[in-house]
Design a protein around this motif. Structure first.
Motif, mmCIF file in Angstrom:
data_model
loop_
_atom_site.group_PDB
_atom_site.id
_atom_site.type_symbol
_atom_site.label_atom_id
_atom_site.label_comp_id
_atom_site.label_asym_id
_atom_site.label_seq_id
_atom_site.Cartn_x
_atom_site.Cartn_y
_atom_site.Cartn_z
ATOM 1 N N VAL A 115 17.845 10.220 -18.693
ATOM 2 C CA VAL A 115 16.783 10.706 -17.935
ATOM 3 C C VAL A 115 17.195 11.257 -16.201
ATOM 4 C CG1 VAL A 115 16.526 8.170 -17.052
ATOM 5 C CG2 VAL A 115 14.607 9.668 -17.216
ATOM 6 N N ARG A 116 16.332 12.143 -15.938
ATOM 7 C CA ARG A 116 16.626 12.590 -14.614
ATOM 8 C C ARG A 116 15.359 12.051 -13.895
ATOM 9 N NH1 ARG A 116 17.650 18.438 -14.747
ATOM 10 N NH2 ARG A 116 17.104 18.369 -12.779
ATOM 11 N N VAL A 117 15.402 11.400 -12.668
ATOM 12 C CA VAL A 117 14.398 10.975 -12.083
ATOM 13 C C VAL A 117 14.357 11.607 -10.687
ATOM 14 C CG1 VAL A 117 13.586 8.738 -11.100
ATOM 15 C CG2 VAL A 117 14.669 8.723 -12.923
ATOM 16 N N GLN A 118 13.489 11.939 -10.206
ATOM 17 C CA GLN A 118 13.025 12.412 -8.712
ATOM 18 C C GLN A 118 11.848 11.478 -8.175
ATOM 19 O OE1 GLN A 118 12.642 16.639 -9.353
ATOM 20 N NE2 GLN A 118 13.945 16.508 -7.421
ATOM 21 N N PHE A 119 11.987 11.124 -7.107
ATOM 22 C CA PHE A 119 10.840 10.063 -6.467
ATOM 23 C C PHE A 119 10.449 10.625 -5.070
ATOM 24 C CE2 PHE A 119 14.125 7.330 -5.317
ATOM 25 C CZ PHE A 119 13.795 6.547 -4.236
ATOM 26 N N THR A 120 9.428 10.342 -4.706
ATOM 27 C CA THR A 120 9.020 10.709 -3.301
ATOM 28 C C THR A 120 7.893 9.796 -2.762
ATOM 29 O OG1 THR A 120 7.337 12.528 -3.956
ATOM 30 C CG2 THR A 120 9.382 13.205 -3.130
ATOM 31 N N GLU A 121 7.970 9.420 -1.535
ATOM 32 C CA GLU A 121 6.893 8.589 -0.950
ATOM 33 C C GLU A 121 5.539 9.397 -0.712
ATOM 34 O OE1 GLU A 121 6.187 4.979 2.068
ATOM 35 O OE2 GLU A 121 8.208 5.872 2.176
ATOM 36 N N VAL A 122 4.768 9.028 -1.117
ATOM 37 C CA VAL A 122 3.440 9.830 -0.931
ATOM 38 C C VAL A 122 2.658 9.117 0.077
ATOM 39 C CG1 VAL A 122 1.125 10.406 -2.154
ATOM 40 C CG2 VAL A 122 3.102 10.083 -3.546
ATOM 41 N N PHE A 123 2.137 10.156 1.060
ATOM 42 C CA PHE A 123 1.461 9.674 2.020
ATOM 43 C C PHE A 123 0.068 10.282 2.247
ATOM 44 C CE2 PHE A 123 6.055 9.879 3.449
ATOM 45 C CZ PHE A 123 6.100 8.419 4.088
ATOM 46 N N ASP A 124 -0.725 9.611 2.523
ATOM 47 C CA ASP A 124 -2.231 9.978 2.570
ATOM 48 C C ASP A 124 -2.643 10.899 3.787
ATOM 49 O OD1 ASP A 124 -3.016 8.903 0.154
ATOM 50 O OD2 ASP A 124 -3.755 6.959 1.107
ATOM 51 N N PRO A 152 2.554 -3.529 -3.918
ATOM 52 C CA PRO A 152 1.623 -4.061 -3.895
ATOM 53 C C PRO A 152 1.378 -5.327 -2.415
ATOM 54 C CG PRO A 152 3.229 -5.217 -5.378
ATOM 55 C CD PRO A 152 3.617 -3.946 -4.932
ATOM 56 N N TYR A 153 2.355 -5.771 -2.022
ATOM 57 C CA TYR A 153 2.531 -6.421 -0.646
ATOM 58 C C TYR A 153 3.875 -6.126 0.187
ATOM 59 C CZ TYR A 153 5.603 -9.438 -3.645
ATOM 60 O OH TYR A 153 6.524 -9.858 -4.394
ATOM 61 N N ASP A 154 3.697 -6.400 1.401
ATOM 62 C CA ASP A 154 5.008 -6.226 2.267
ATOM 63 C C ASP A 154 6.084 -6.948 1.820
ATOM 64 O OD1 ASP A 154 2.774 -5.131 3.991
ATOM 65 O OD2 ASP A 154 3.041 -6.369 5.772
ATOM 66 N N GLY A 155 7.357 -6.254 1.955
ATOM 67 C CA GLY A 155 8.612 -7.016 1.299
ATOM 68 C C GLY A 155 9.524 -5.879 1.160
ATOM 69 N N TYR A 156 10.735 -6.409 0.571
ATOM 70 C CA TYR A 156 11.760 -5.512 0.547
ATOM 71 C C TYR A 156 12.132 -5.013 -1.042
ATOM 72 C CZ TYR A 156 16.473 -3.819 1.412
ATOM 73 O OH TYR A 156 17.633 -2.863 1.460
ATOM 74 N N VAL A 193 4.808 10.033 -19.899
ATOM 75 C CA VAL A 193 4.065 11.267 -19.215
ATOM 76 C C VAL A 193 4.277 10.751 -17.603
ATOM 77 C CG1 VAL A 193 1.816 12.465 -18.758
ATOM 78 C CG2 VAL A 193 2.358 11.401 -20.892
ATOM 79 N N SER A 194 4.618 11.874 -17.008
ATOM 80 C CA SER A 194 4.976 12.004 -15.587
ATOM 81 C C SER A 194 4.197 12.980 -14.778
ATOM 82 C CB SER A 194 6.373 11.629 -15.035
ATOM 83 O OG SER A 194 7.272 12.922 -15.411
ATOM 84 N N PRO A 195 3.900 12.920 -13.494
ATOM 85 C CA PRO A 195 4.384 11.849 -12.572
ATOM 86 C C PRO A 195 3.869 10.612 -13.054
ATOM 87 C CG PRO A 195 2.969 13.373 -11.445
ATOM 88 C CD PRO A 195 3.113 13.932 -12.913
ATOM 89 N N VAL A 196 4.437 9.408 -12.427
ATOM 90 C CA VAL A 196 3.978 8.154 -12.321
ATOM 91 C C VAL A 196 3.683 8.008 -10.872
ATOM 92 C CG1 VAL A 196 4.785 5.751 -12.460
ATOM 93 C CG2 VAL A 196 5.299 7.681 -14.387
ATOM 94 N N VAL A 197 2.774 7.382 -10.534
ATOM 95 C CA VAL A 197 2.452 6.676 -9.111
ATOM 96 C C VAL A 197 2.405 5.285 -8.948
ATOM 97 C CG1 VAL A 197 0.913 6.786 -7.034
ATOM 98 C CG2 VAL A 197 1.204 8.875 -8.385
ATOM 99 N N LEU A 198 3.182 4.735 -8.233
ATOM 100 C CA LEU A 198 3.417 3.265 -8.253
ATOM 101 C C LEU A 198 3.271 2.728 -6.691
ATOM 102 C CD1 LEU A 198 6.569 2.374 -10.079
ATOM 103 C CD2 LEU A 198 4.052 2.312 -10.921
ATOM 104 N N GLU A 199 2.349 1.903 -6.701
ATOM 105 C CA GLU A 199 1.622 1.437 -5.066
ATOM 106 C C GLU A 199 2.526 -0.051 -4.989
ATOM 107 O OE1 GLU A 199 -2.043 0.000 -2.742
ATOM 108 O OE2 GLU A 199 -2.522 1.331 -4.250
ATOM 109 N N GLY A 210 0.698 -1.115 -0.037
ATOM 110 C CA GLY A 210 -0.087 0.009 -0.096
ATOM 111 C C GLY A 210 0.986 1.354 0.104
ATOM 112 N N ALA A 211 2.179 1.122 0.433
ATOM 113 C CA ALA A 211 3.113 2.358 0.411
ATOM 114 C C ALA A 211 3.180 2.593 -1.277
ATOM 115 C CB ALA A 211 4.318 2.147 0.711
ATOM 116 N N CYS A 212 2.793 4.117 -1.437
ATOM 117 C CA CYS A 212 2.878 4.652 -2.834
ATOM 118 C C CYS A 212 4.226 5.711 -3.014
ATOM 119 C CB CYS A 212 1.705 5.476 -3.019
ATOM 120 S SG CYS A 212 0.253 4.351 -2.893
ATOM 121 N N PHE A 213 4.725 5.497 -4.147
ATOM 122 C CA PHE A 213 5.766 6.532 -4.733
ATOM 123 C C PHE A 213 5.441 7.062 -5.947
ATOM 124 C CE2 PHE A 213 7.654 3.238 -2.065
ATOM 125 C CZ PHE A 213 8.503 3.926 -1.150
ATOM 126 N N GLU A 214 5.540 8.285 -5.732
ATOM 127 C CA GLU A 214 5.397 9.380 -7.086
ATOM 128 C C GLU A 214 6.744 9.476 -7.691
ATOM 129 O OE1 GLU A 214 2.575 12.750 -7.425
ATOM 130 O OE2 GLU A 214 4.565 13.874 -7.316
#
Length: 87
Positions: free
Chosen positions: A78-87, A62-66, A54-60, A14-18
């Motif tokens: 390509v340059r990449v920035q990502f952040t964890e998204v919190f509700d 799917p299950y607990d793990g590494y 097209v970005s940003p991309v949000v990925l969730e 359930g953790a999400c990353f943009e």
């Protein structure tokens, strides 16, 4: 195999990353430890994500793990920035 990657560590499902891509379209993937190792070895692997022009991309997670975040732009810059998204 050239790619960018980030070790996200242990994450709950359930953790999400943009993910913001600049300069090129790319395949953006979340992979668990086993699938990332298979990717590195050139074996069959599974991932969560896809090819995005097209970005940003949000990925969730799917299950607990590494998890690893992998960005493969097929040799293009390509340059990449990502952040964890919190509700």
């Amino acid at each position: 195999m050239e790619h960018l990657y980030w070790d996200l560590g242990s994450r709950a499902g359930g953790a999400c990353f943009e993910v913001e891509l600049r300069g090129s379209a790319a395949r953006v993937c979340l992979m668990d430890v086993d699938d990332y190792q298979a990717y590195l070895d050139g074996d069959e692997y599974e991932y969560y994500g896809g090819f995005f022009d097209v970005s940003p991309v949000v990925l969730e997670v799917p299950y607990d793990g590494y998890w690893y975040l992998v960005v493969d732009s097929n040799g293009r810059r390509v340059r990449v920035q990502f952040t964890e998204v919190f509700d």
